[in-house]
Design a protein around this motif. Structure first.
Motif, mmCIF file in Angstrom:
data_model
loop_
_atom_site.group_PDB
_atom_site.id
_atom_site.type_symbol
_atom_site.label_atom_id
_atom_site.label_comp_id
_atom_site.label_asym_id
_atom_site.label_seq_id
_atom_site.Cartn_x
_atom_site.Cartn_y
_atom_site.Cartn_z
ATOM 1 N N ALA A 296 1.019 -1.152 0.038
ATOM 2 C CA ALA A 296 -0.050 0.096 0.135
ATOM 3 C C ALA A 296 0.866 1.244 0.135
ATOM 4 N N PHE A 307 -4.494 4.189 0.162
ATOM 5 C CA PHE A 307 -4.698 2.966 0.259
ATOM 6 C C PHE A 307 -4.724 2.414 1.695
ATOM 7 N N LEU A 332 -4.623 -3.277 -7.640
ATOM 8 C CA LEU A 332 -4.823 -2.079 -6.880
ATOM 9 C C LEU A 332 -4.574 -0.922 -8.111
ATOM 10 N N ARG A 336 -7.641 1.838 -8.566
ATOM 11 C CA ARG A 336 -7.469 3.585 -8.568
ATOM 12 C C ARG A 336 -7.772 4.124 -9.718
ATOM 13 N N ASP A 360 -12.808 -0.894 -3.991
ATOM 14 C CA ASP A 360 -13.004 0.466 -4.382
ATOM 15 C C ASP A 360 -14.541 0.936 -4.373
#
Length: 431
Positions: A296, A307, A332, A336, A360
């Motif tokens: 993260a 994150f 990830l 995003r 998310d």
């Protein structure tokens, strides 16, 4: 020499050698047994004659006694030292007939020691052995016929599936198709299993070929668009770029953007090809929370986005650190791209798995598209992917990495609310 001929000759010769060796052993054993039996009988007769001689007197008819103990068609000789004292033998002499001899000392009527010699002709035994030899030779010759036929059948039984396999491979090479062999669904021997394996291999090759064709087709289609854009803007730049600064700026910016997209796509294609190869995977014990925090942090530094990690349990997981990190980076980064808000990373556990969920709060994915997310070059919406610069390969690479690690990916999404990508990581002993 053909393999069929080799099998035929070797099996026939081997069986003949075994048969000849067996028959020879039978003949030798019978011969030895017959001669030993006759010799023991001759020895017994000599012992009885020796006892009888010790009890004789001068009035006894010596010739009559000796004839009583004389072997059939044989002879009895009595020697006094080196001199022949007396003898009795059959009327006909057969010097060429095989015979056995037994000699032993005995007490003569006057108390002196003499040597008695008994000779036993072996004509009957020789005749029997000759007959046995003929029988064994005939048996060997007659047995050669079924041995010969059996070797033919064996070579055909072994080679027929191989010949069919060879014909199928030649047909495949000639026609360019992935031909298969017709075999029974159940049962079968090792050769049938080879044919099944061949069919399975041809199915896999056909699947890989189709995937390759689809991949090449998709890749050429995807690469054609940025190349066309670059070519168009380059021509525009040549025509008007030297006179119009705005046109030059627009053209150069478009060329840079499309070049970056094409560069990223090529890198992803290479990564996808590499993941399809067999990789050396090293499963190690990882502390889950520090590992997720590190991932993260790296994402936050790269994209300046939040994150959030929520991983209290479990304490450890077992996986390949490098490959799992790459898998998380892809998911990830995907989260995003399609979400303006923070991205959450949760970790829980079940009896058999550790669940790592990437959540998310973006636009979400329509239900009909979820099952196609991990296909190469698949896009939920063309305009959305053009806007984010996606190539449709990221999730395909993630799926390949997950397969290498024994991880399954579950997807849940709600339009307007966001998406959850859950990694089901096997616990120790479940790999």
């Amino acid at each position: 020499m053909r393999l069929k001929t080799k099998i035929h000759l070797l099996t026939t010769l081997l069986m003949l050698v075994i048969l000849v060796a067996t028959n020879s052993g039978i003949y030798i054993l019978y011969e030895k047994f017959a001669y030993n039996t006759e010799y023991k009988q001759l020895q017994t007769r000599a012992d009885e004659l020796s006892s009888a001689l010790s009890q004789l007197n001068e009035q006894t008819n010596l010739q009559q006694v000796l004839r009583a103990y004389m072997p059939t068609d044989g002879a009895v000789y009595i020697y006094d030292g080196q001199h022949l004292k007396t003898k009795v033998q059959a009327s006909l002499e057969m010097p060429d007939v095989p015979h056995i001899t037994f000699t032993m000392p005995a007490i003569w009527m006057d108390g002196t020691v003499v040597q008695i010699k008994l000779i036993q002709p072996m004509e009957e035994v020789a005749n029997t052995l000759g007959l046995l030899k003929v029988i064994l030779v005939v048996v060997t010759i007659v047995a050669t016929i079924p041995i010969f036929l059996a070797s033919l059948a064996l070579s055909r039984l072994i080679l027929l599936p191989l010949e069919r396999l060879n014909e199928t491979m030649l047909k495949s090479a000639t026609t360019g198709k992935y031909e298969k062999i017709e075999i029974p669904d159940k049962g079968g021997d090792e050769l049938t299993n080879i044919n099944r394996t061949f069919n399975l291999m041809m199915e896999k090759l056909e699947q890989h070929y189709q995937k390759q064709q689809q991949f090449v087709s998709n890749a050429s289609h995807e690469l054609k668009t940025p190349i066309t854009v670059i070519k168009s803007y380059a021509k525009l730049l040549l025509r008007r770029g030297f006179d119009n600064k705005e046109v030059a700026q627009e053209s150069l910016q478009a060329i840079v953007n499309e070049s970056s997209r094409m560069h990223e796509m090529v890198l992803q294609l290479l990564e996808l090809a590499k993941n399809n190869e067999h990789l050396d995977i090293h499963f190690v014990k990882l502390e889950l929370t520090p590992f997720l925090n590190k991932v993260a942090t790296q994402m936050q530094q790269a994209y300046h986005r939040a994150f959030v990690v929520d991983a209290e349990v479990p304490n450890y997981i077992y996986s390949d650190e490098k490959m799992l990190k790459q898998l998380l980076f892809i998911l990830l980064d995907n989260a995003r791209k399609y979400s303006e808000k923070e991205v959450h990373i949760h970790a829980t556990e079940t009896v058999d798995h550790v669940l790592i969920t990437i959540q998310d709060f973006g636009v979400g994915i329509p239900t009909e598209h979820v099952s196609h997310l991990f296909e190469r070059f698949y896009r939920v919406a063309e305009d959305r992917n053009r806007k984010t610069g996606g190539s449709g390969l990221g999730l395909a690479i993630a799926h390949e990495l997950a397969g290498q690690l024994g991880i399954t990916i579950d997807v849940e999404s709600t339009l307007g609310e966001g998406s959850n990508f859950t990694l089901r990581v096997p616990k120790e002993g479940q790999l």
